[in-house]
Motif scaffolding. Sequence first.
Motif, PDB file in Angstrom:
ATOM      1  N   GLY A  58      31.782  42.787  28.343  1.00  0.00           N
ATOM      2  CA  GLY A  58      32.874  43.337  27.544  1.00  0.00           C
ATOM      3  C   GLY A  58      33.890  44.104  28.371  1.00  0.00           C
ATOM      4  N   LYS A  59      33.987  43.771  29.651  1.00  0.00           N
ATOM      5  CA  LYS A  59      34.946  44.456  30.522  1.00  0.00           C
ATOM      6  C   LYS A  59      36.377  44.264  30.022  1.00  0.00           C
ATOM      7  CE  LYS A  59      33.745  42.113  34.244  1.00  0.00           C
ATOM      8  NZ  LYS A  59      32.624  41.268  33.789  1.00  0.00           N
ATOM      9  N   GLY A  60      36.710  43.028  29.709  1.00  0.00           N
ATOM     10  CA  GLY A  60      38.074  42.715  29.270  1.00  0.00           C
ATOM     11  C   GLY A  60      38.414  43.408  27.961  1.00  0.00           C
ATOM     12  N   GLY A  83      36.886  43.323  37.033  1.00  0.00           N
ATOM     13  CA  GLY A  83      36.386  42.131  37.724  1.00  0.00           C
ATOM     14  C   GLY A  83      36.679  42.121  39.217  1.00  0.00           C
ATOM     15  N   PHE A  84      37.126  43.202  39.751  1.00  0.00           N
ATOM     16  CA  PHE A  84      37.322  43.368  41.196  1.00  0.00           C
ATOM     17  C   PHE A  84      36.985  44.803  41.540  1.00  0.00           C
ATOM     18  CE2 PHE A  84      39.467  44.529  45.061  1.00  0.00           C
ATOM     19  CZ  PHE A  84      39.367  43.409  45.859  1.00  0.00           C
ATOM     20  N   PRO A  85      36.241  45.077  42.605  1.00  0.00           N
ATOM     21  CA  PRO A  85      35.611  44.125  43.521  1.00  0.00           C
ATOM     22  C   PRO A  85      34.325  43.520  42.948  1.00  0.00           C
ATOM     23  CG  PRO A  85      35.083  46.369  44.175  1.00  0.00           C
ATOM     24  CD  PRO A  85      36.008  46.485  42.992  1.00  0.00           C
ATOM     25  N   GLY A  91      40.246  37.774  37.099  1.00  0.00           N
ATOM     26  CA  GLY A  91      39.965  36.569  36.299  1.00  0.00           C
ATOM     27  C   GLY A  91      41.218  36.116  35.552  1.00  0.00           C
ATOM     28  N   ASP A  92      41.912  37.061  34.892  1.00  0.00           N
ATOM     29  CA  ASP A  92      43.153  36.729  34.174  1.00  0.00           C
ATOM     30  C   ASP A  92      44.223  36.211  35.135  1.00  0.00           C
ATOM     31  OD1 ASP A  92      42.077  37.497  31.777  1.00  0.00           O
ATOM     32  OD2 ASP A  92      43.191  39.396  31.618  1.00  0.00           O
ATOM     33  N   MET A  93      44.326  36.833  36.315  1.00  0.00           N
ATOM     34  CA  MET A  93      45.347  36.408  37.282  1.00  0.00           C
ATOM     35  C   MET A  93      45.064  34.978  37.755  1.00  0.00           C
ATOM     36  SD  MET A  93      45.570  40.008  39.328  1.00  0.00           S
ATOM     37  CE  MET A  93      46.910  39.839  40.469  1.00  0.00           C
ATOM     38  N   PHE A  94      43.787  34.673  37.989  1.00  0.00           N
ATOM     39  CA  PHE A  94      43.443  33.305  38.392  1.00  0.00           C
ATOM     40  C   PHE A  94      43.733  32.318  37.263  1.00  0.00           C
ATOM     41  CE2 PHE A  94      40.204  35.277  41.457  1.00  0.00           C
ATOM     42  CZ  PHE A  94      41.017  35.072  42.561  1.00  0.00           C
ATOM     43  N   ARG A  95      43.347  32.681  36.032  1.00  0.00           N
ATOM     44  CA  ARG A  95      43.593  31.769  34.896  1.00  0.00           C
ATOM     45  C   ARG A  95      45.084  31.531  34.697  1.00  0.00           C
ATOM     46  NH1 ARG A  95      38.762  34.091  33.229  1.00  0.00           N
ATOM     47  NH2 ARG A  95      39.835  35.928  32.444  1.00  0.00           N
ATOM     48  N   GLY A 118      31.613  28.166  37.950  1.00  0.00           N
ATOM     49  CA  GLY A 118      30.967  29.476  37.925  1.00  0.00           C
ATOM     50  C   GLY A 118      30.901  30.216  39.253  1.00  0.00           C
ATOM     51  N   HIS A 119      31.434  29.599  40.326  1.00  0.00           N
ATOM     52  CA  HIS A 119      31.364  30.268  41.632  1.00  0.00           C
ATOM     53  C   HIS A 119      32.473  31.285  41.812  1.00  0.00           C
ATOM     54  CE1 HIS A 119      28.192  27.648  43.014  1.00  0.00           C
ATOM     55  NE2 HIS A 119      28.877  26.624  42.538  1.00  0.00           N
ATOM     56  N   LEU A 120      32.268  32.229  42.721  1.00  0.00           N
ATOM     57  CA  LEU A 120      33.314  33.202  43.025  1.00  0.00           C
ATOM     58  C   LEU A 120      34.380  32.557  43.905  1.00  0.00           C
ATOM     59  CD1 LEU A 120      31.368  36.513  43.868  1.00  0.00           C
ATOM     60  CD2 LEU A 120      32.368  35.789  41.682  1.00  0.00           C
ATOM     61  N   VAL A 121      35.615  32.986  43.713  1.00  0.00           N
ATOM     62  CA  VAL A 121      36.717  32.561  44.567  1.00  0.00           C
ATOM     63  C   VAL A 121      36.526  33.287  45.910  1.00  0.00           C
ATOM     64  CG1 VAL A 121      39.246  32.604  44.790  1.00  0.00           C
ATOM     65  CG2 VAL A 121      38.190  32.274  42.530  1.00  0.00           C
ATOM     66  N   PRO A 122      36.850  32.628  47.046  1.00  0.00           N
ATOM     67  CA  PRO A 122      36.602  33.269  48.350  1.00  0.00           C
ATOM     68  C   PRO A 122      37.276  34.645  48.485  1.00  0.00           C
ATOM     69  CG  PRO A 122      37.161  30.953  48.649  1.00  0.00           C
ATOM     70  CD  PRO A 122      37.338  31.256  47.185  1.00  0.00           C
ATOM     71  N   VAL A 132      25.236  29.991  36.894  1.00  0.00           N
ATOM     72  CA  VAL A 132      25.791  30.221  38.234  1.00  0.00           C
ATOM     73  C   VAL A 132      26.468  31.594  38.293  1.00  0.00           C
ATOM     74  CG1 VAL A 132      27.382  29.332  40.000  1.00  0.00           C
ATOM     75  CG2 VAL A 132      26.158  27.724  38.520  1.00  0.00           C
ATOM     76  N   ARG A 133      27.211  31.956  37.239  1.00  0.00           N
ATOM     77  CA  ARG A 133      27.921  33.242  37.209  1.00  0.00           C
ATOM     78  C   ARG A 133      26.938  34.415  37.212  1.00  0.00           C
ATOM     79  NH1 ARG A 133      31.392  32.143  32.059  1.00  0.00           N
ATOM     80  NH2 ARG A 133      32.213  34.262  32.261  1.00  0.00           N
ATOM     81  N   LEU A 134      25.868  34.293  36.419  1.00  0.00           N
ATOM     82  CA  LEU A 134      24.892  35.391  36.370  1.00  0.00           C
ATOM     83  C   LEU A 134      24.184  35.537  37.702  1.00  0.00           C
ATOM     84  CD1 LEU A 134      23.408  34.920  32.778  1.00  0.00           C
ATOM     85  CD2 LEU A 134      24.818  36.817  33.588  1.00  0.00           C
ATOM     86  N   PRO A 171      36.572  26.803  30.436  1.00  0.00           N
ATOM     87  CA  PRO A 171      35.757  25.777  31.108  1.00  0.00           C
ATOM     88  C   PRO A 171      34.465  26.349  31.708  1.00  0.00           C
ATOM     89  CG  PRO A 171      38.012  25.818  32.000  1.00  0.00           C
ATOM     90  CD  PRO A 171      37.941  26.889  30.969  1.00  0.00           C
ATOM     91  N   ASP A 172      34.469  27.654  32.018  1.00  0.00           N
ATOM     92  CA  ASP A 172      33.261  28.247  32.623  1.00  0.00           C
ATOM     93  C   ASP A 172      32.383  28.955  31.589  1.00  0.00           C
ATOM     94  OD1 ASP A 172      35.178  30.240  32.277  1.00  0.00           O
ATOM     95  OD2 ASP A 172      34.600  31.350  34.068  1.00  0.00           O
ATOM     96  N   ASP A 173      32.722  28.841  30.307  1.00  0.00           N
ATOM     97  CA  ASP A 173      31.900  29.460  29.260  1.00  0.00           C
ATOM     98  C   ASP A 173      30.889  28.477  28.668  1.00  0.00           C
ATOM     99  OD1 ASP A 173      32.924  31.990  29.468  1.00  0.00           O
ATOM    100  OD2 ASP A 173      34.115  31.918  27.625  1.00  0.00           O
TER     101      ASP A 173
HETATM  102  P1  ADP Z   1      33.615  37.152  33.710  1.00  0.00           P
HETATM  103  O1  ADP Z   1      33.415  38.574  34.114  1.00  0.00           O
HETATM  104  O2  ADP Z   1      33.361  36.916  32.269  1.00  0.00           O
HETATM  105  O3  ADP Z   1      32.882  36.179  34.571  1.00  0.00           O
HETATM  106  P2  ADP Z   1      36.370  37.030  34.770  1.00  0.00           P
HETATM  107  O4  ADP Z   1      37.545  36.652  33.952  1.00  0.00           O
HETATM  108  O5  ADP Z   1      36.329  38.417  35.311  1.00  0.00           O
HETATM  109  O6  ADP Z   1      35.135  36.736  33.810  1.00  0.00           O
HETATM  110  O7  ADP Z   1      36.215  36.027  35.998  1.00  0.00           O
HETATM  111  C1  ADP Z   1      36.217  34.646  35.818  1.00  0.00           C
HETATM  112  C2  ADP Z   1      35.994  33.944  37.135  1.00  0.00           C
HETATM  113  O8  ADP Z   1      37.080  34.237  38.022  1.00  0.00           O
HETATM  114  C3  ADP Z   1      34.752  34.362  37.905  1.00  0.00           C
HETATM  115  O9  ADP Z   1      33.595  33.675  37.469  1.00  0.00           O
HETATM  116  C4  ADP Z   1      35.160  33.980  39.336  1.00  0.00           C
HETATM  117  O10 ADP Z   1      35.049  32.594  39.515  1.00  0.00           O
HETATM  118  C5  ADP Z   1      36.631  34.341  39.360  1.00  0.00           C
HETATM  119  N1  ADP Z   1      36.816  35.724  39.826  1.00  0.00           N
HETATM  120  C6  ADP Z   1      37.265  36.772  39.085  1.00  0.00           C
HETATM  121  N2  ADP Z   1      37.286  37.910  39.810  1.00  0.00           N
HETATM  122  C7  ADP Z   1      36.820  37.574  41.046  1.00  0.00           C
HETATM  123  C8  ADP Z   1      36.564  38.304  42.248  1.00  0.00           C
HETATM  124  N3  ADP Z   1      36.795  39.621  42.329  1.00  0.00           N
HETATM  125  N4  ADP Z   1      36.087  37.617  43.313  1.00  0.00           N
HETATM  126  C9  ADP Z   1      35.855  36.305  43.259  1.00  0.00           C
HETATM  127  N5  ADP Z   1      36.041  35.558  42.153  1.00  0.00           N
HETATM  128  C10 ADP Z   1      36.527  36.179  41.055  1.00  0.00           C
END
Ligand code: ADP
Length: 214
Positions: free
Chosen positions: A13-15, A86-88, A33-37, A57-61, A171-173, A162-164
């Motif tokens: 419930g961060k968002g 969602g950062f760091p 996450g919002d910025m990437f979307r 479900g993987h983290l962005v580098p 993978v996310r957990l 797509p990742d829900d």
């Molecule tokens: P949630 O917390 O529900 O997974 P977010 O919207 O915060 O949703 O993030 C969605 C996705 O965006 C993450 O699963 C990851 O792939 C990417 N992402 C977001 N923040 C980061 C971060 N700080 N570092 C790497 N990847 C990120």
Amino acid sequence: MLNIILMGPPGAGKGTQAKKLIAKYNIPHISTGDMFREAIKEGTPLGKLAASYINDGHLVPDDVTIGLVKERLSKDDCANGYLLDGFPRTIPQAEALEVIAKEIGREVKYVIDIETPKEELVRRICGRRVCKKCGAPYHIINIKPKVDGICDICGGELVQRPDDNEEALTVRLDAYVKQTKPLLEFYKNKGLLTTFDGSNSSDLTPKLIAFLGE
Ligand code: ADP
Ligand code: ZN
């Protein structure tokens, strides 16, 4: 100064909390996450790269993510503070943030960790639907729209991220446990960490406001 990090597993419930907090405090909500979307929606090179990680479900580098946040934190609207959501998410990101925050003269003051039981995370994420147009969140059982599949606010179409889905969520957990959880210790050692129970989201907002102050 409200220089805040919101932490917690996907679905904690961060968002939701972030949106309530920025309505009260005059600070920008910075959600990676919002910025990437957003970048994915616009089809930019960053979006294309991010999608190849996010969708399964993987983290962005780190270098990509750190660069994005560095640019965002140097904007003028962070003068009164910031709410990072969602950062760091990794130790290298936290270390980079220390440097960036010092540079802009706004060091992290609060790290709010929202803990929610795993069954609840799965239930929330697998039932989540979001408005394609305005991003408003819904849930197939708990937060139903007035008209099936249509956003109450803007009439946009409700879709599933797509990742829900269960596969990407696993993978996310796993990424959360392996890469993000060590940050709790990192911030605890600095005396910045406070943990809250996220199982009831409407109870949590007043608690956070009481903690942060009027
Ligand atoms: P949630 O917390 O529900 O997974 P977010 O919207 O915060 O949703 O993030 C969605 C996705 O965006 C993450 O699963 C990851 O792939 C990417 N992402 C977001 N923040 C980061 C971060 N700080 N570092 C790497 N990847 C990120
Ligand atoms: Zn909408």
